[in-house]
Design a protein around this motif. Structure first.
Motif, PDB file in Angstrom:
ATOM      1  N   HIS A   1      41.159  30.539  35.852  1.00 20.82           N
ATOM      2  CA  HIS A   1      41.979  30.729  37.055  1.00 20.82           C
ATOM      3  C   HIS A   1      41.511  31.988  37.780  1.00 20.82           C
ATOM      4  O   HIS A   1      40.348  32.394  37.636  1.00 20.82           O
ATOM      5  CB  HIS A   1      43.466  30.754  36.710  1.00 20.82           C
ATOM      6  CG  HIS A   1      43.826  31.710  35.607  1.00 20.82           C
ATOM      7  ND1 HIS A   1      43.779  33.077  35.737  1.00 20.82           N
ATOM      8  CD2 HIS A   1      44.250  31.483  34.328  1.00 20.82           C
ATOM      9  CE1 HIS A   1      44.153  33.666  34.615  1.00 20.82           C
ATOM     10  NE2 HIS A   1      44.443  32.714  33.735  1.00 20.82           N
ATOM     11  N   ASP A   2      42.376  32.603  38.571  1.00 16.42           N
ATOM     12  CA  ASP A   2      41.955  33.703  39.434  1.00 16.42           C
ATOM     13  C   ASP A   2      41.349  34.864  38.655  1.00 16.42           C
ATOM     14  O   ASP A   2      40.394  35.493  39.123  1.00 16.42           O
ATOM     15  CB  ASP A   2      43.142  34.213  40.263  1.00 16.42           C
ATOM     16  CG  ASP A   2      43.528  33.267  41.389  1.00 16.42           C
ATOM     17  OD1 ASP A   2      42.769  32.296  41.632  1.00 16.42           O
ATOM     18  OD2 ASP A   2      44.575  33.488  42.021  1.00 16.42           O
ATOM     19  N   TRP A   3      41.910  35.184  37.485  1.00 18.77           N
ATOM     20  CA  TRP A   3      41.345  36.300  36.722  1.00 18.77           C
ATOM     21  C   TRP A   3      39.877  36.036  36.381  1.00 18.77           C
ATOM     22  O   TRP A   3      39.015  36.893  36.574  1.00 18.77           O
ATOM     23  CB  TRP A   3      42.125  36.547  35.422  1.00 18.77           C
ATOM     24  CG  TRP A   3      41.408  37.566  34.576  1.00 18.77           C
ATOM     25  CD1 TRP A   3      40.532  37.353  33.569  1.00 18.77           C
ATOM     26  CD2 TRP A   3      41.454  38.990  34.755  1.00 18.77           C
ATOM     27  NE1 TRP A   3      40.033  38.523  33.073  1.00 18.77           N
ATOM     28  CE2 TRP A   3      40.585  39.553  33.791  1.00 18.77           C
ATOM     29  CE3 TRP A   3      42.147  39.838  35.624  1.00 18.77           C
ATOM     30  CZ2 TRP A   3      40.383  40.926  33.678  1.00 18.77           C
ATOM     31  CZ3 TRP A   3      41.959  41.215  35.502  1.00 18.77           C
ATOM     32  CH2 TRP A   3      41.099  41.741  34.539  1.00 18.77           C
ATOM     33  N   HIS A   4      39.595  34.837  35.879  1.00 18.64           N
ATOM     34  CA  HIS A   4      38.223  34.513  35.493  1.00 18.64           C
ATOM     35  C   HIS A   4      37.299  34.513  36.707  1.00 18.64           C
ATOM     36  O   HIS A   4      36.165  34.998  36.631  1.00 18.64           O
ATOM     37  CB  HIS A   4      38.198  33.151  34.796  1.00 18.64           C
ATOM     38  CG  HIS A   4      39.098  33.075  33.611  1.00 18.64           C
ATOM     39  ND1 HIS A   4      40.405  32.644  33.709  1.00 18.64           N
ATOM     40  CD2 HIS A   4      38.903  33.391  32.298  1.00 18.64           C
ATOM     41  CE1 HIS A   4      40.968  32.686  32.508  1.00 18.64           C
ATOM     42  NE2 HIS A   4      40.085  33.136  31.646  1.00 18.64           N
ATOM     43  N   PHE A   5      37.785  33.981  37.822  1.00 16.55           N
ATOM     44  CA  PHE A   5      36.951  33.979  39.029  1.00 16.55           C
ATOM     45  C   PHE A   5      36.595  35.400  39.435  1.00 16.55           C
ATOM     46  O   PHE A   5      35.427  35.720  39.683  1.00 16.55           O
ATOM     47  CB  PHE A   5      37.673  33.262  40.180  1.00 16.55           C
ATOM     48  CG  PHE A   5      36.880  33.266  41.451  1.00 16.55           C
ATOM     49  CD1 PHE A   5      35.903  32.308  41.679  1.00 16.55           C
ATOM     50  CD2 PHE A   5      37.080  34.252  42.416  1.00 16.55           C
ATOM     51  CE1 PHE A   5      35.146  32.322  42.845  1.00 16.55           C
ATOM     52  CE2 PHE A   5      36.331  34.275  43.577  1.00 16.55           C
ATOM     53  CZ  PHE A   5      35.368  33.302  43.797  1.00 16.55           C
ATOM     54  N   ALA A   6      37.586  36.272  39.525  1.00 14.55           N
ATOM     55  CA  ALA A   6      37.333  37.650  39.946  1.00 14.55           C
ATOM     56  C   ALA A   6      36.421  38.369  38.957  1.00 14.55           C
ATOM     57  O   ALA A   6      35.514  39.125  39.354  1.00 14.55           O
ATOM     58  CB  ALA A   6      38.656  38.398  40.093  1.00 14.55           C
ATOM     59  N   HIS A   7      36.642  38.138  37.690  1.00 20.03           N
ATOM     60  CA  HIS A   7      35.862  38.775  36.631  1.00 20.03           C
ATOM     61  C   HIS A   7      34.381  38.419  36.742  1.00 20.03           C
ATOM     62  O   HIS A   7      33.509  39.303  36.777  1.00 20.03           O
ATOM     63  CB  HIS A   7      36.434  38.318  35.281  1.00 20.03           C
ATOM     64  CG  HIS A   7      35.646  38.707  34.087  1.00 20.03           C
ATOM     65  ND1 HIS A   7      35.451  40.016  33.704  1.00 20.03           N
ATOM     66  CD2 HIS A   7      35.018  37.944  33.142  1.00 20.03           C
ATOM     67  CE1 HIS A   7      34.730  40.051  32.590  1.00 20.03           C
ATOM     68  NE2 HIS A   7      34.456  38.806  32.230  1.00 20.03           N
TER      69      HIS A   7
ATOM     70  N   ARG B   1      34.580  26.200  40.883  1.00 19.18           N
ATOM     71  CA  ARG B   1      34.786  27.312  41.813  1.00 19.18           C
ATOM     72  C   ARG B   1      33.957  28.533  41.398  1.00 19.18           C
ATOM     73  O   ARG B   1      33.357  29.219  42.234  1.00 19.18           O
ATOM     74  CB  ARG B   1      36.270  27.672  41.846  1.00 19.18           C
ATOM     75  CG  ARG B   1      36.624  28.807  42.790  1.00 19.18           C
ATOM     76  CD  ARG B   1      38.080  29.194  42.619  1.00 19.18           C
ATOM     77  NE  ARG B   1      38.459  30.311  43.472  1.00 19.18           N
ATOM     78  CZ  ARG B   1      39.439  31.165  43.203  1.00 19.18           C
ATOM     79  NH1 ARG B   1      40.170  30.992  42.098  1.00 19.18           N
ATOM     80  NH2 ARG B   1      39.715  32.157  44.009  1.00 19.18           N
ATOM     81  N   ILE B   2      33.896  28.785  40.090  1.00 16.41           N
ATOM     82  CA  ILE B   2      33.141  29.928  39.582  1.00 16.41           C
ATOM     83  C   ILE B   2      31.642  29.691  39.695  1.00 16.41           C
ATOM     84  O   ILE B   2      30.895  30.554  40.177  1.00 16.41           O
ATOM     85  CB  ILE B   2      33.539  30.202  38.115  1.00 16.41           C
ATOM     86  CG1 ILE B   2      34.999  30.663  38.047  1.00 16.41           C
ATOM     87  CG2 ILE B   2      32.613  31.241  37.488  1.00 16.41           C
ATOM     88  CD1 ILE B   2      35.539  30.791  36.638  1.00 16.41           C
TER      89      ILE B   2
ATOM     90  N   ALA C   1      38.090  23.279  37.672  1.00 22.72           N
ATOM     91  CA  ALA C   1      38.393  24.705  37.791  1.00 22.72           C
ATOM     92  C   ALA C   1      37.140  25.557  37.639  1.00 22.72           C
ATOM     93  O   ALA C   1      36.995  26.589  38.309  1.00 22.72           O
ATOM     94  CB  ALA C   1      39.435  25.092  36.748  1.00 22.72           C
TER      95      ALA C   1
END
Length: 359
Positions: free
Chosen positions: A40-46, A89-90, A86
């Motif tokens: 989710h967003d945490w993994h994407f930002a990371h 996106r990354i 999911a």
């Protein structure tokens, strides 16, 4: 040209530099429900931050091939198509910024079903979203862990199929490389080491029998993974035991087997399969194990383990001690380590347009 910023091509995938991000679990996925195991967003930002920071290849953290293969209920997974979507996106973002996306496929074996590390990492029972761990033998990791259920031959075959299915999903999710997790005391490592494998059938006893499961996984993944894309294997080169363990000599021998079965790079780490051992850590303490494989076999190798300084990383590659370096905690501290290293070495590196004022 700086050795650190020289491209490397494995099969038909070219990685722009040799600063790679080692897989590091975030323990941050949803533990249950329709989005369990999905980033989710945490993994994407990371991961996005390390891509914009110039990292050549990112190995996404240990991603379970089945729910019971997770280290914790909060691990990522690739056992369903919701997770595939999911991940896209990354991988799209990483590829758009010049970073090759890779993912580590894993099964935690007897070290499964534990809490998040910052909550103590203790084993979790069914009342706390936990489950019964599986292993080659009914031997617990330590006194805190439960006795795992010994896998049947039929169940072993089912896990091999799970790895292949996860590899298919990894391809659909946009990954350019996969890494099979055979290190750190998780399931494949448990089969390899006589310390944890006490079986008396075709999967235990001799070196050939103890390596059988790992090679079956490699063959299954290689069969479904495109011939023009690489497959890596992460190994613990030693259990750090005086006897009754997996050794450096075993690793060198096994590297030859892995190469013959289509593995393109050995990611060399150590330890994790025996509790209470003393590991003499220090800067680059695991590099000699990678070098031993590199000088003894045709297998390209990655070195990992307290590689933190630009000059240190450059020297490892310039001296031919390894083919790539994988940074872990240092990339947690500094997502733009690669860009800073390129500046120190006078090397060229891709910089996002939005960050050009920082050059």
């Amino acid at each position: 040209m700086s050795a650190l910023f020289e491209p490397i091509t494995l099969r038909e995938v070219t990685i722009p530099n040799r600063v790679w991000m080692a897989p590091m679990c975030q323990y941050s996925a949803e533990p249950e429900g329709p989005l369990a195991g999905a980033p989710h967003d945490w993994h994407f930002a990371h991961y996005a931050a390390r891509a914009t920071g110039g990292t050549g290849l990112i190995v996404v953290e240990a991603t379970a091939v089945s729910p019971e293969g997770r280290i914790s209920p909060y691990d990522l997974g690739l056992w369903n198509d919701t997770q595939v979507e999911a991940f896209r996106r990354i991988t799209r973002f990483l590829a758009a910024h010049g970073t090759v996306p890779a993912v580590q496929l894993a099964h935690a074996g007897r070290k499964a079903s534990t809490d998040q590390p910052w909550k103590g990492g203790a084993p979790l029972g069914p009342q706390a979203r936990g489950w019964q761990p599986l292993a080659p033998s009914a031997v617990p990791f330590d006194e805190r862990h439960p006795v795992p259920t010994e896998l049947t031959v039929e169940e072993i075959g089912g896990i091999v199929e799970r790895f292949a299915a996860a590899a298919r999903r990894a391809l659909a999710a946009g990954f350019e490389a996969v890494e099979i997790h055979g290190a750190h005391g998780y399931l494949i490592n448990e089969f390899l080491s006589p310390h944890s494998n006490h079986r008396t059938d075709a999967y235990g006893g001799s070196y050939e029998n103890r390596t059988r499961f790992a090679l079956e996984v490699v063959d299954a993944v290689r069969e479904v993974w495109p011939a023009d894309k690489p497959v890596f294997f992460r190994i613990s080169a030693t259990d750090w035991l005086q006897d009754d363990g997996w050794t450096t000599e075993d690793t060198v021998r096994f590297a030859g087997d892995l190469h013959a079965h289509g593995i393109d790079l050995l990611d060399v780490s150590t330890g994790g399969n025996a509790s209470g051992v003393t590991i003499p850590t220090g800067p680059g303490y695991q590099v000699p194990f990678a070098t031993r494989v590199k000088t003894s076999t045709p297998m390209p190798v990655g070195a990992v383990g307290l590689i933190t300084e630009t000059g240190q990383a450059e020297k490892v590659l310039a001296n031919g001690e390894a083919d790539v370096v994988l940074l872990g905690r240092e990339l947690l501290r500094n997502p733009s380590w690669a860009r800073h290293a390129a500046r120190e070495l006078g090397a060229e590196i891709r910089v996002p347009d939005q960050y050009h004022r920082s050059v």
